[in-house]
Design a protein around this motif. Structure first.
Motif, PDB file in Angstrom:
ATOM      1  N   ASP A  24       7.394  -8.891  -2.877  1.00  0.00           N
ATOM      2  CA  ASP A  24       6.911  -8.550  -1.538  1.00  0.00           C
ATOM      3  C   ASP A  24       5.573  -7.840  -1.656  1.00  0.00           C
ATOM      4  O   ASP A  24       5.508  -6.649  -1.946  1.00  0.00           O
ATOM      5  N   LYS A  25       4.511  -8.561  -1.409  1.00  0.00           N
ATOM      6  CA  LYS A  25       3.158  -7.997  -1.559  1.00  0.00           C
ATOM      7  C   LYS A  25       2.840  -6.949  -0.497  1.00  0.00           C
ATOM      8  O   LYS A  25       1.878  -6.210  -0.634  1.00  0.00           O
ATOM      9  N   SER A  26       3.666  -6.858   0.556  1.00  0.00           N
ATOM     10  CA  SER A  26       3.419  -5.841   1.581  1.00  0.00           C
ATOM     11  C   SER A  26       4.059  -4.498   1.225  1.00  0.00           C
ATOM     12  O   SER A  26       3.821  -3.504   1.906  1.00  0.00           O
ATOM     13  N   PHE A  27       4.870  -4.462   0.154  1.00  0.00           N
ATOM     14  CA  PHE A  27       5.528  -3.215  -0.230  1.00  0.00           C
ATOM     15  C   PHE A  27       4.485  -2.239  -0.765  1.00  0.00           C
ATOM     16  O   PHE A  27       3.672  -2.591  -1.617  1.00  0.00           O
ATOM     17  N   PRO A  28       4.496  -0.980  -0.277  1.00  0.00           N
ATOM     18  CA  PRO A  28       3.469  -0.008  -0.682  1.00  0.00           C
ATOM     19  C   PRO A  28       3.713   0.537  -2.090  1.00  0.00           C
ATOM     20  O   PRO A  28       4.658   1.294  -2.322  1.00  0.00           O
ATOM     21  N   VAL A  29       2.902   0.133  -3.017  1.00  0.00           N
ATOM     22  CA  VAL A  29       3.038   0.597  -4.398  1.00  0.00           C
ATOM     23  C   VAL A  29       1.658   0.814  -4.985  1.00  0.00           C
ATOM     24  O   VAL A  29       0.716   0.083  -4.681  1.00  0.00           O
ATOM     25  N   ILE A  30       1.541   1.845  -5.789  1.00  0.00           N
ATOM     26  CA  ILE A  30       0.300   2.135  -6.504  1.00  0.00           C
ATOM     27  C   ILE A  30       0.592   1.975  -7.985  1.00  0.00           C
ATOM     28  O   ILE A  30       1.518   2.594  -8.506  1.00  0.00           O
ATOM     29  N   SER A  31      -0.166   1.111  -8.640  1.00  0.00           N
ATOM     30  CA  SER A  31       0.009   0.890 -10.070  1.00  0.00           C
ATOM     31  C   SER A  31      -1.075   1.627 -10.834  1.00  0.00           C
ATOM     32  O   SER A  31      -2.261   1.463 -10.558  1.00  0.00           O
ATOM     33  N   ILE A  32      -0.642   2.446 -11.773  1.00  0.00           N
ATOM     34  CA  ILE A  32      -1.555   3.161 -12.664  1.00  0.00           C
ATOM     35  C   ILE A  32      -1.136   2.768 -14.072  1.00  0.00           C
ATOM     36  O   ILE A  32      -0.154   3.283 -14.595  1.00  0.00           O
ATOM     37  N   GLY A  33      -1.860   1.814 -14.638  1.00  0.00           N
ATOM     38  CA  GLY A  33      -1.418   1.254 -15.913  1.00  0.00           C
ATOM     39  C   GLY A  33      -0.118   0.521 -15.687  1.00  0.00           C
ATOM     40  O   GLY A  33      -0.023  -0.342 -14.830  1.00  0.00           O
ATOM     41  N   ARG A  34       0.910   0.886 -16.447  1.00  0.00           N
ATOM     42  CA  ARG A  34       2.231   0.282 -16.267  1.00  0.00           C
ATOM     43  C   ARG A  34       3.108   1.079 -15.300  1.00  0.00           C
ATOM     44  O   ARG A  34       4.160   0.603 -14.882  1.00  0.00           O
ATOM     45  N   ARG A  35       2.660   2.275 -14.962  1.00  0.00           N
ATOM     46  CA  ARG A  35       3.441   3.145 -14.087  1.00  0.00           C
ATOM     47  C   ARG A  35       3.250   2.739 -12.628  1.00  0.00           C
ATOM     48  O   ARG A  35       2.136   2.448 -12.196  1.00  0.00           O
ATOM     49  N   LYS A  36       4.332   2.771 -11.872  1.00  0.00           N
ATOM     50  CA  LYS A  36       4.273   2.452 -10.452  1.00  0.00           C
ATOM     51  C   LYS A  36       4.778   3.649  -9.659  1.00  0.00           C
ATOM     52  O   LYS A  36       5.801   4.235  -9.996  1.00  0.00           O
ATOM     53  N   THR A  37       4.051   3.990  -8.611  1.00  0.00           N
ATOM     54  CA  THR A  37       4.471   5.057  -7.716  1.00  0.00           C
ATOM     55  C   THR A  37       4.447   4.543  -6.289  1.00  0.00           C
ATOM     56  O   THR A  37       3.692   3.637  -5.951  1.00  0.00           O
ATOM     57  N   ILE A  38       5.283   5.147  -5.455  1.00  0.00           N
ATOM     58  CA  ILE A  38       5.392   4.738  -4.066  1.00  0.00           C
ATOM     59  C   ILE A  38       5.057   5.942  -3.183  1.00  0.00           C
ATOM     60  O   ILE A  38       5.733   6.973  -3.250  1.00  0.00           O
ATOM     61  N   PRO A  39       4.006   5.832  -2.352  1.00  0.00           N
ATOM     62  CA  PRO A  39       3.670   6.926  -1.436  1.00  0.00           C
ATOM     63  C   PRO A  39       4.749   7.079  -0.354  1.00  0.00           C
ATOM     64  O   PRO A  39       5.152   6.090   0.272  1.00  0.00           O
ATOM     65  N   LYS A  40       5.218   8.302  -0.148  1.00  0.00           N
ATOM     66  CA  LYS A  40       6.323   8.552   0.787  1.00  0.00           C
ATOM     67  C   LYS A  40       6.026   8.074   2.205  1.00  0.00           C
ATOM     68  O   LYS A  40       6.845   7.403   2.817  1.00  0.00           O
TER      69      LYS A  40
END
Length: 53
Positions: A24-40
């Motif tokens: 789902d390309k609309s899912f809010p995710v930030i990728s930093i290298g291999r790490r993924k974080t989701i803004p609340k």
């Protein structure tokens, strides 16, 4: 928030959330290298726009 934290909020497994992020390309995710974080706040908006009532 981390993927396991977001998965807990959504009531799904972390593996399922990783699949959702990939599909789902609309899912809010930030990728930093291999790490993924989701803004609340963006997760709340995504839930509200994808929730069937």
């Amino acid at each position: 928030m981390t993927v396991p934290q977001a998965a807990e909020v959504l009531g799904i497994s972390a593996v399922s959330l990783y699949k959702l992020i990939q599909n789902d390309k609309s899912f809010p995710v930030i990728s930093i290298g291999r790490r993924k974080t989701i803004p609340k706040e963006q997760l709340k908006v995504w839930i509200n726009s994808n929730c069937k009532r």
